[in-house]
Scaffold this motif. Sequence first.
Motif, short mmCIF file in Angstrom:
data_model
loop_
_atom_site.label_atom_id
_atom_site.label_comp_id
_atom_site.label_asym_id
_atom_site.label_seq_id
_atom_site.Cartn_x
_atom_site.Cartn_y
_atom_site.Cartn_z
N LYS A 8 -9.68 -14.69 -1.41
CA LYS A 8 -10.05 -15.22 -2.73
C LYS A 8 -9.35 -14.44 -3.85
O LYS A 8 -8.89 -15.02 -4.85
N VAL A 9 -9.26 -13.10 -3.66
CA VAL A 9 -8.58 -12.27 -4.65
C VAL A 9 -7.10 -12.65 -4.71
O VAL A 9 -6.50 -12.77 -5.79
N GLU A 10 -6.50 -12.84 -3.55
CA GLU A 10 -5.09 -13.22 -3.48
C GLU A 10 -4.87 -14.58 -4.16
O GLU A 10 -3.91 -14.76 -4.93
N GLY A 11 -5.70 -15.54 -3.90
CA GLY A 11 -5.58 -16.85 -4.54
C GLY A 11 -5.71 -16.77 -6.04
O GLY A 11 -4.98 -17.45 -6.79
N TYR A 12 -6.62 -15.93 -6.51
CA TYR A 12 -6.80 -15.76 -7.96
C TYR A 12 -5.54 -15.14 -8.57
O TYR A 12 -5.10 -15.53 -9.66
N LYS B 64 8.09 -10.31 -1.38
CA LYS B 64 7.33 -10.32 -2.64
C LYS B 64 6.04 -11.13 -2.53
O LYS B 64 5.54 -11.68 -3.51
N LYS B 65 5.51 -11.19 -1.29
CA LYS B 65 4.23 -11.84 -1.05
C LYS B 65 3.14 -10.77 -0.92
O LYS B 65 3.40 -9.65 -0.48
N VAL B 66 1.94 -11.14 -1.31
CA VAL B 66 0.82 -10.20 -1.19
C VAL B 66 0.44 -10.06 0.29
O VAL B 66 0.23 -11.05 0.99
#
Length: 403
Positions: free
Chosen positions: A315-319, A380-382
């Motif tokens: 959810k944090v990543e999506g935000y 450059k991806k989380v």
Amino acid sequence: MDLIYKHEKKLFGWMLAISLLIWLGLIVGTVGVALVYLLLFFVAYCFAQSALISYLKGTAVKITWQQFPDLKERIDQSCQRLGLEHVPDAYLLQMGGVFNAFATRFLGTNFIVLYSDVVDALEAKPDAINFYIGHELGHIKRNHLRWAALLMPASIIPLLGAAYARAREYTCDRHGFHACDDLKSAQLGLAALAAGGKRWRQMNVAHYSAQAEESSGFWMSFHELVSDYPWLVKRMAVMRALAQGTEVRQPGRSKLAYVLALFIPRMGVGGAGALISVVAVAGVLAAVAIPAYQDYTAKARLAQAVAVGRAASAKVEGYFYANGSGPTTLEQAGFALNDPGHAIQEVRVDPGNGVVRVVLADATLRGKAIAFTPHLDENKKVAWHCGSEDIAPQLLPPGCRGD
């Protein structure tokens, strides 16, 4: 007729010698500390044995000249016949259909207990009751109860402890045989043990004792070798032979059964030996199983916590992708905790660096946390790094051990 079974004295000598060496080793090796534990054990034994004696005095019927004078007369006559100077206290106990009797000792006083179902079953053949009385008096006459504590260290030795216990039973059967007026009465007493309160009258004791020939196989040999009691068919064969003025030759046992029995401590049947062994085995199993179970439950709760952490970090990543920055709270990111097992105390996000922490509520892990730390990979991806500084790595699921 010799009232002592041929192997009892030899086995007693081995038991005594080994027990004395073990006791001496314990006392010397612990610089006398073992004596303190022996005293504590004696106190515990007194409390346990006092419970039995209190139960007998408070429940069973004491056999006296006023209560069941016929049984009192048989007990006194049996003591005289067996050369027992002091007549033990005797009680009649109702045991709900159980066929048995036993002798016990408490603070220097001997007791014998007859079960009422045995006495009732043999009402038509009262001389057979003498066999039960004589058998229990045999334990007192031979001081089996008095020596028990001293011989305890050797009693658990494979083969030896059980062999001595069986030898005592054969000896006491001979005492029971000698207490009977009719040479066949001992067989009737054993028949009641085998077939019950009514059917024993129809039992063919010759055919029953012939069953002893079937006891030489591996399984019957093994289970007798680890038991305190000989097979009843063998005891019957001995009584029949004694009534005929001879000694029976019992069938041999499987040699392989001896090998396996060497690895089995004395277990006993239906007595304190069995209880102690069960407690010991349960203790060993508990020592192994309880930590293993605790590890299992801890790992299960940690797996649940990791699943919650991955859901929150997603959810944090999506935000982050949607807004270009991390959320201030998990609620802002759209995360709602679903924890029906109450394994999680708290889930929070650090708005400064985006680290998600799952704080555990489990009793053994309370307050400890699993951290999900974000970083950018080569594309450059989380990506998320899962680990914990508070929890042993072997408890964490694979992929969350900091490697």
